[in-house]
Design an enzyme around this catalytic site. Structure first.
Site, short mmCIF file in Angstrom:
data_model
loop_
_atom_site.label_atom_id
_atom_site.label_comp_id
_atom_site.label_asym_id
_atom_site.label_seq_id
_atom_site.Cartn_x
_atom_site.Cartn_y
_atom_site.Cartn_z
N GLU A 59 -34.48 11.86 -57.19
CA GLU A 59 -34.76 10.42 -56.75
C GLU A 59 -35.89 10.23 -55.76
O GLU A 59 -36.88 9.74 -55.89
CB GLU A 59 -33.54 9.73 -56.06
CG GLU A 59 -32.56 9.34 -57.22
CD GLU A 59 -31.85 10.14 -57.94
OE1 GLU A 59 -32.04 11.50 -57.50
OE2 GLU A 59 -31.19 9.98 -58.79
N HIS A 128 -19.82 5.07 -56.58
CA HIS A 128 -20.53 4.61 -57.55
C HIS A 128 -20.50 2.81 -57.36
O HIS A 128 -20.77 2.17 -58.47
CB HIS A 128 -20.14 4.80 -59.11
CG HIS A 128 -20.68 6.10 -59.64
ND1 HIS A 128 -20.68 7.33 -58.96
CD2 HIS A 128 -21.50 6.27 -60.57
CE1 HIS A 128 -21.51 8.09 -59.45
NE2 HIS A 128 -21.87 7.66 -60.61
#
Lengths: 329, 390, 328
Positions: A59, A128
């Site tokens: 990322e 999440h």
């Protein structure tokens, strides 16, 4: 035509790639896999590997690369699979994207678009299920938008790509399957500005994202009880559209902010502070908010449901605001 | 003393490596200074001869202080060296406080909630008052100043729906406000009146037995029973619990009983006991006690003044047989209880002396009629015959 | 065939002159910092000049540079004017970033200098992005990424090397290994202290270079750039160097030995090159003096430029937070 939120976004990406050769998209599994939420399915075949780039699980590197490419004059769309993984790129976003125009004295812009999925509701548990868009809205130098309708899903990407500043688009996971009518030639929509999705006179329900649709359903329930709620879709969390919020408050005198994120220091807190600053004398009741419960999102459905705003709790909170039941000290 | 970092404020000289008279070349280390981070070598940025040492070993000096002089040829004093520079020149603009976001202008008169509450407490009509708050908003100070003004001209209607409670020390203002409210009530509300004598024998016995078991502080007064009975009865007859607003009754889902309290030195107020129907007798008793205490020192909250959905006025143990009240606009009803009288009543086959309280109702005929009113009184009676269920 | 620098008198003067400019600029910054003209953090490049100059000489105008907070040498070698650079150190409106960035955030659009960066490792992904842009455009430019060996511990180093190699991006990674990440000696932070080997593990061609030898650096850079322009993908240089001064101004250097510093000072790149140039007859002592004086005068002028600069008005505080348009 009837289409989905997902398809609207895909069409927006397709439009952008066709319209501007500087645009390319990169992220994890956007190509071969077709996108974690199937947003980019088929685009690799259509546009090729150079413009639909699968990245490794890096990322920080690929967001930073997006920043660098934007500084060099391209128009990258970086897809971070979900806001949960964006934390790995926080340094690039906060210390580079948000600051380089300023630190360079205006020499370099960062016309980068980052798309992320956000929100809870699928029993994916604590790591999440974040809604951190309110957190990002704290940072000067960034623009934060949350499309909740098909028009916005379709049209905000265009405007985001035209914007010389880094724009973070938060797509609600629960809305990808949402179906609605959308004009085939639907185009760009303004990046800023809140929208009154339902007019009302008894309270202002201010919200965004998936909570918008829950709020609209709650508003229908309230209507059967003689309460007309005005529902405002923020659309943009940074900048916030104070004028629309305050104009609504001037009419209704009561405000309820609904936010899936946690209340402490969240966007609801910011809105309430602004309401106090600008709408104090129009309030007939203290500003109210309904936010995510301050707990990491749990896995079991009943607990997850209890942790985030739902139609029932929005309805109850609105009712309490308009017809308080208890001591009003 | 050089600045070596933003958080360095001072240093202590621990060694001089040169002495007065020594030649100094640019870049020579001339001294060692101790700071919180450790020892630092101090270099000379000028060439010349070391002159007078001003800060000897072992002495602390603040950043910018001159440690020693460098004299001699080739030592062109650079202006930068001379001044122990205060960091910024005259550019220290007095920062004006950042502009506060403006309150939106809606054209409505502005008054803060706290000031509004104060206005009720003091019986001040805020219309026409000028405000010293932001954007001309009325603040507490403005209300208090207005209250101190002698004999302000009275408006024809009270400032808010309910007549204001007045602070004990301003009886004249309070009487005036009550007068205004009562006059309006009589003028606008078509009252009708009902009464029902209630045998309080069972209730009295039950109360006596209850209190015998209780410590002094926890004893119940008849008022608690009356309060609860009225509240529960209004559940059965909701048409008498609410307001007359804009030409129609607006019933309230909650039952907040305004309990009339006479104040010392004259004056009356009827602040709310919230959700009276949901209180236990103990809670009702505590609320009555608390409210009465606070009312007498004018420490009643604005919400308590604004919230009653019905009013009860009780003459207590002494006084007239019955009281027909004047409705507090915009409420729909006021229930009255007279002082108990021992009355001869048939009980079974015999005539017995029983304590009887006259229960009365004055109600707004636009919203209810005698049938409903009777039902209310009858229900109150029924509740008082079964005190254990209160 | 690998290009070699044409080491004639002209080029020798250029190499030495550039190193002297950097040296004198940095020394002056140290002095100004003690006088509180320069504030915040100041990280000086004294001793490492050969890296900046050697690399810069090998670059073309189409190349881009991403650097760190120890970037003054890179900035000067790249061609950023000394006056605006000094003004930036002061925080004045006539600085390279209008004074907004300071010592650690030097940017210059004209020379494609994409920033000093205060986050160790923070610039590597940016360089990858610059390389990506160049590749997508089909251009011939190379993104040169300068960083210290401390950055090698950060995840971003590994992510960036991997990504650049995977996508065969035109990026030259230059690690200036001065053996200390602030106060942490490399043996204490790296299991593998031969940095170039780490690059090799990502299948990036890597070379270790004597960073105190300006000619060696230039040769290595030319070779690497030629390979990149030839389509070989990213290249890696580990330049072994040393900083003669502390990490920053307020560093008591408790973590290293005075004797070690003195040993490295004997390999001072400026003296070494100067000695070699005079010994081989390429330069005279007078040339070197002239270069030194010119550099000194330039530094004086830069300080005057900075002193004369204005402060940005406080009313403009929020300028550049958001841009109205992408600069052309």
């Amino acid at each position: 035509m009837t289409t989905t939120y997902r398809e609207a976004i895909k069409q927006a990406i397709r439009d952008a790639l066709n319209r501007d050769e500087r645009v390319f998209l990169m992220g994890e599994d956007v190509g071969r896999y077709g996108g974690c939420y199937a947003v980019t399915k088929g685009l690799l075949e259509e546009f090729g590997e150079a413009r639909i780039r699968d990245t490794p699980l890096s990322e920080s590197a690929f967001v930073g690369a997006g920043i660098g490419a934007a500084m060099a004059g391209l128009r990258p769309i970086v897809e971070i699979m979900t806001v949960n993984f964006s934390l790995l790129a926080l340094d690039q976003i906060v210390n580079n994207a948000a600051t380089i125009p300023h630190m360079s004295g205006g020499q370099f812009a960062v016309p980068l678009v980052i798309r992320m999925a956000t929100g809870a509701g699928r029993q994916l548990a604590a790591q999440h299920s974040h809604s951190l868009e309110g957190w990002y809205a704290h940072i000067p130098g960034l623009k934060i938008v949350a499309p909740a309708t098909l028009e916005d899903a379709r049209g905000m990407l265009w405007s985001a790509l035209e914007d010389p500043n880094p724009v973070l688009i938060f797509e609600q996971v629960n809305l990808y399957n949402m179906e609605a009518e959308l004009a085939a030639d639907a185009g760009a929509v303004p990046l800023c500005g809140a929208a009154v999705r339902r007019a009302g006179r008894d309270l202002s329900l201010v919200t965004y994202g998936a909570s918008l649709h829950k709020s609209l359903v709650a508003a229908q329930l309230l209507a059967t009880e003689g309460i007309e709620a005005e529902v405002i879709d923020l659309r943009s969390l940074r900048p916030l559209d104070d004028a629309t919020i305050m104009a609504s408050l001037a009419r209704t005198r009561r405000i309820l902010v609904v936010d899936e994120g946690w209340r402490s220091g969240g966007i609801s807190a910011e809105i309430c502070a602004r309401v106090a600053e600008q709408g104090f004398y129009d309030l007939d009741a203290p500003p109210a908010r309904l936010c995510g419960v301050e707990v990491p999102i749990p896995y079991p459905k009943h607990l997850e449901d209890a942790a985030i705003p739902q139609v029932e709790t929005i309805h109850a909170a609105a009712l309490e605001l308009v017809r308080p039941s208890g001591r009003s000290t | 003393m050089p600045s070596l970092g933003a958080d360095m404020e001072k240093g202590k000289v621990v060694e001089w490596l040169k002495k007065p008279g020594d030649p100094i070349a640019r870049g020579d280390v001339v001294a060692v200074v101790e700071t919180q981070k450790g020892a630092f070598e101090i270099e000379a940025f000028e060439a010349g001869i070391l002159g007078e040492i001003l800060v000897p070993v072992g002495v602390e000096a603040p950043v910018g202080a001159v440690l020693a002089r460098i004299d001699g040829p080739g030592a062109a004093p650079r202006p930068a060296m001379a001044a122990p520079a205060p960091p910024r020149p005259a550019i220290q603009p007095v920062a004006s406080p950042p502009p506060r976001p403006a309150q939106i202008a809606t054209g409505r008169p502005r008054i803060s909630p706290a000031a509004a509450r104060r206005a009720i407490e003091l019986g001040v009509d805020t219309r026409g008052l000028s405000g010293s708050g932001p954007g001309g908003a009325i603040a507490i100070a403005d209300v208090e100043a207005a209250a101190r003004k002698p004999a302000a001209p009275q408006p024809s209607a009270p400032p808010t729906g309910t007549p204001g409670p007045r602070r004990g020390f301003d009886p004249a203002a309070m009487r005036q406000a009550i007068a205004t409210a009562m006059a309006r009530s009589k003028r606008e509300i078509p009252h009708y009146y009902l009464s029902l004598p209630i045998d309080m024998g069972i209730a009295s016995e039950w109360l006596a037995a209850e209190n015998a078991r209780r410590d002094v502080e926890r004893r119940l007064l008849p008022a608690a029973l009356l309060l609860k009975a009225v509240a529960l009865a209004l559940r059965a007859v909701p048409e008498l619990n609410g307001f007359w607003v804009e030409g129609a009754p607006r019933l309230s889902p909650s039952i907040h009983v305004g309990w009339a309290i006479a104040l010392r030195g004259g004056g009356l107020m009827a602040p709310a006991i919230h959700d009276a129907d949901r209180l236990t007798l103990d809670q009702a008793m505590a609320a009555l006690r608390d409210l009465t205490t606070r009312a007498r020192v004018a420490r009643v909250r604005g919400s308590e003044m604004m919230d009653p959905t019905v009013t009860v006025t009780s003459l207590g143990e002494r006084g007239a047989d019955s009281v027909f009240g004047v409705i507090y606009p915009p409420q729909l009803a006021i229930v009255g209880f007279g002082a108990p009288r021992i009355t001869a009543l048939p009980v079974g086959d015999a005539i017995r002396p029983r304590p009887v309280v006259q229960a009365t109702l004055a109600a707004d005929h636009r919203a209810s009629d005698g049938a409903l009113g009777s039902r209310l009184l009858a229900t109150i009676d029924r509740h008082l015959q079964r005190p254990e269920s209160l | 065939m690998t290009a070699k620098p044409h080491l004639d008198r002209e080029h020798a003067r250029h190499l030495l002159g550039q190193m002297l400019r950097i040296r004198l600029f940095e020394e002056r910054c140290a002095e100004l910092y003690t006088q509180q003209k320069i504030r915040g953090f100041l990280h000086l490049y004294v001793g490492e000049e050969a890296n900046a100059v050697g690399i810069a000489c090998a670059l073309s105008a189409a190349d881009s540079i991403v650097s760190t907070y120890r970037e003054h040498g890179h900035a000067l070698a790249r061609g950023i004017a000394m006056g605006p650079l000094m003004a930036e150190m002061y925080g004045k409106a006539n600085g390279t970033s209008a004074g907004r960035g300071g010592s650690m955030h030097v940017f210059d659009r004209a020379t494609r200098f994409y920033g000093g960066n205060a986050i160790v490792g923070g610039g590597l992904p940016l360089a990858v992005g610059l390389g990506l842009a160049e590749k997508l455009r089909g251009g011939a430019g190379v993104a040169v990424c300068l960083f210290g060996e401390g950055a090698v511990a950060e995840g971003e180093f590994h992510e960036s090397l991997n990504l650049a190699a995977l996508w065969k991006l035109p990026v030259l990674f230059v690690c200036e290994n001065n053996l200390y990440a602030m106060g942490s000696a490399i043996e204490r932070t790296e299991s593998e202290t031969a940095i170039f080997r780490k690059a090799e593990s990502y299948r990036v061609e890597a070379h270790q270079v004597d960073g105190m030898d300006v000619v060696a650096v230039e040769v290595a850079a030319l070779g690497a750039l030629e390979r990149i322009r030839g389509g070989a993908g990213p290249q890696f240089l580990e330049c072994m160097t040393y900083r003669f001064r502390a990490h920053s101004m307020f560093d008591a250097q408790l973590y290293r030995d005075r004797a070690e510093v003195e040993r490295w000072k004997e390999r001072d790149p400026i003296r070494r090159f100067g000695d070699w140039a005079t010994a081989s007859g390429l330069l005279h002592v007078a040339d070197i003096e002239a270069l030194r004086e010119a550099a000194s005068a330039e530094v004086d002028a830069a300080v005057a430029f900075a002193e004369a600069g204005a402060w940005e008005p406080v009313e403009d505080l929020c300028r550049h937070t958001l841009m109205d348009a992408v600069p052309a």
